[in-house]
Design a protein around this motif. Structure first.
Motif, short mmCIF file in Angstrom:
data_model
loop_
_atom_site.label_atom_id
_atom_site.label_comp_id
_atom_site.label_asym_id
_atom_site.label_seq_id
_atom_site.Cartn_x
_atom_site.Cartn_y
_atom_site.Cartn_z
N ILE A 25 -25.45 25.94 -65.37
CA ILE A 25 -26.05 26.79 -66.43
C ILE A 25 -26.29 28.08 -66.27
N ARG A 26 -26.38 28.76 -65.21
CA ARG A 26 -26.51 29.85 -64.77
C ARG A 26 -25.09 30.64 -65.09
N ASP A 27 -23.94 30.14 -64.90
CA ASP A 27 -22.80 30.67 -65.16
C ASP A 27 -22.34 30.59 -66.70
N ASP A 28 -22.80 29.51 -67.27
CA ASP A 28 -22.56 29.54 -68.55
C ASP A 28 -23.65 30.51 -69.54
N PHE A 29 -24.63 30.71 -68.71
CA PHE A 29 -25.61 31.66 -69.36
C PHE A 29 -25.24 33.18 -69.31
N ALA A 30 -24.61 33.38 -68.34
CA ALA A 30 -24.25 34.76 -67.97
C ALA A 30 -22.85 35.06 -68.89
N ASN B 280 -36.24 34.46 -69.03
CA ASN B 280 -37.33 35.35 -68.42
C ASN B 280 -36.91 36.17 -67.42
N GLU B 281 -35.97 36.33 -66.95
CA GLU B 281 -35.25 36.98 -65.87
C GLU B 281 -36.04 36.67 -64.70
N VAL B 282 -36.35 35.52 -64.28
CA VAL B 282 -37.07 34.87 -63.14
C VAL B 282 -35.99 35.47 -61.65
N VAL B 283 -36.53 35.95 -60.92
CA VAL B 283 -35.60 36.47 -59.52
C VAL B 283 -35.28 35.34 -58.87
N ASN B 284 -36.05 34.22 -58.57
CA ASN B 284 -35.96 33.00 -58.05
C ASN B 284 -35.90 31.75 -58.52
N ILE B 285 -35.23 30.69 -58.43
CA ILE B 285 -35.61 29.59 -58.89
C ILE B 285 -35.28 28.33 -57.86
N THR B 286 -36.18 27.72 -57.75
CA THR B 286 -36.05 26.45 -56.67
C THR B 286 -35.64 25.44 -57.23
N THR B 287 -34.77 24.46 -57.11
CA THR B 287 -34.58 23.34 -57.71
C THR B 287 -33.74 22.43 -56.79
N ARG B 288 -33.84 21.18 -57.16
CA ARG B 288 -33.15 20.09 -56.57
C ARG B 288 -31.58 19.71 -57.37
N GLN B 289 -31.59 20.43 -58.36
CA GLN B 289 -30.32 20.19 -59.13
C GLN B 289 -29.45 21.21 -59.38
N VAL B 290 -29.03 21.69 -58.08
CA VAL B 290 -28.16 22.95 -57.61
C VAL B 290 -27.01 22.98 -58.49
N LYS B 291 -26.19 21.69 -58.42
CA LYS B 291 -24.99 22.18 -59.29
C LYS B 291 -25.11 22.34 -60.80
N GLN B 292 -26.19 21.48 -61.28
CA GLN B 292 -26.33 21.62 -62.67
C GLN B 292 -27.12 23.11 -63.09
N ALA B 293 -27.73 23.52 -62.12
CA ALA B 293 -28.33 25.08 -62.27
C ALA B 293 -27.38 25.84 -62.03
N MET B 294 -26.42 25.71 -61.35
CA MET B 294 -25.39 26.90 -61.16
C MET B 294 -24.27 26.94 -62.24
#
Length: 175
Positions: free
Chosen positions: A170-175, A154-168
């Motif tokens: 997923i973001r890299d795989d997503f791109a 949904n192209e959220v501009v900012n995501i706050t998370t406690r799972q930074v490594k996992q989120a990064m």
């Protein structure tokens, strides 16, 4: 470098802005979120020119609710001003469809570029209305993979998370 300041006390907003100005920190790289209130932005509209505000949804819903309810006791008003989450708690953490247009208009009239939501009340009809109005979306605190993926979709501009490594990852795989 982007600096995200999660303001917890209203006075801290002014101290943060003063320091950013002193350091000549660019407006577009200064994010201000947290307890920045609707009252502050309404009283001082020029504040939005000094940083990118991520205005919390409960602050806007407080105004929408007070604007819609014509007859209310002073105790009720004081309760809502003290704890704007009361509105959402009473409605099962749901945003009434009737409130969406007023909510979007409030963000627009204040000149706030980003709506800040907790993941627990993120609803597709609100996301669509904000996107159509050109208002970005910030979501907190997303630790679940499925919700993170939905935010990325949904192209959220900012995501706050406690799972930074996992989120990064997923973001890299997503791109």
């Amino acid at each position: 470098l982007i600096l995200n300041c999660d303001i917890k006390e209203p006075i801290a907003l002014y101290e943060t802005l003063r320091k950013a100005q002193q350091l000549r920190f660019p407006r577009e790289r200064l994010i201000l979120s947290g307890c920045t209130g609707l009252e502050q932005l309404a009283r001082e509209p020029s504040l939005v020119k000094r940083g990118t505000f991520y205005l919390n949804i409960e602050e806007v819903l407080k105004f929408v609710y007070l604007n819609r309810e014509r007859e209310m006791s002073i105790d009720r008003v004081m309760m809502l001003l003290k704890d704007p989450w009361t509105i959402l708690k009473e409605n099962g953490l749901q945003i009434h469809d009737a409130w969406i247009e007023d909510t979007v208009r409030c963000y627009q009239e204040l000149g706030v570029e980003v709506a800040n939501f907790p993941k627990m009340i993120l609803e597709s009809h609100m996301v669509s209305a904000l996107r159509e109005a050109g208002i970005g979306l910030s979501v907190w605190t997303v630790n679940e993979i499925d919700i993170l993926m939905s935010c990325l979709n949904n192209e959220v501009v900012n995501i706050t998370t406690r799972q930074v490594k996992q989120a990064m990852k997923i973001r890299d795989d997503f791109a």
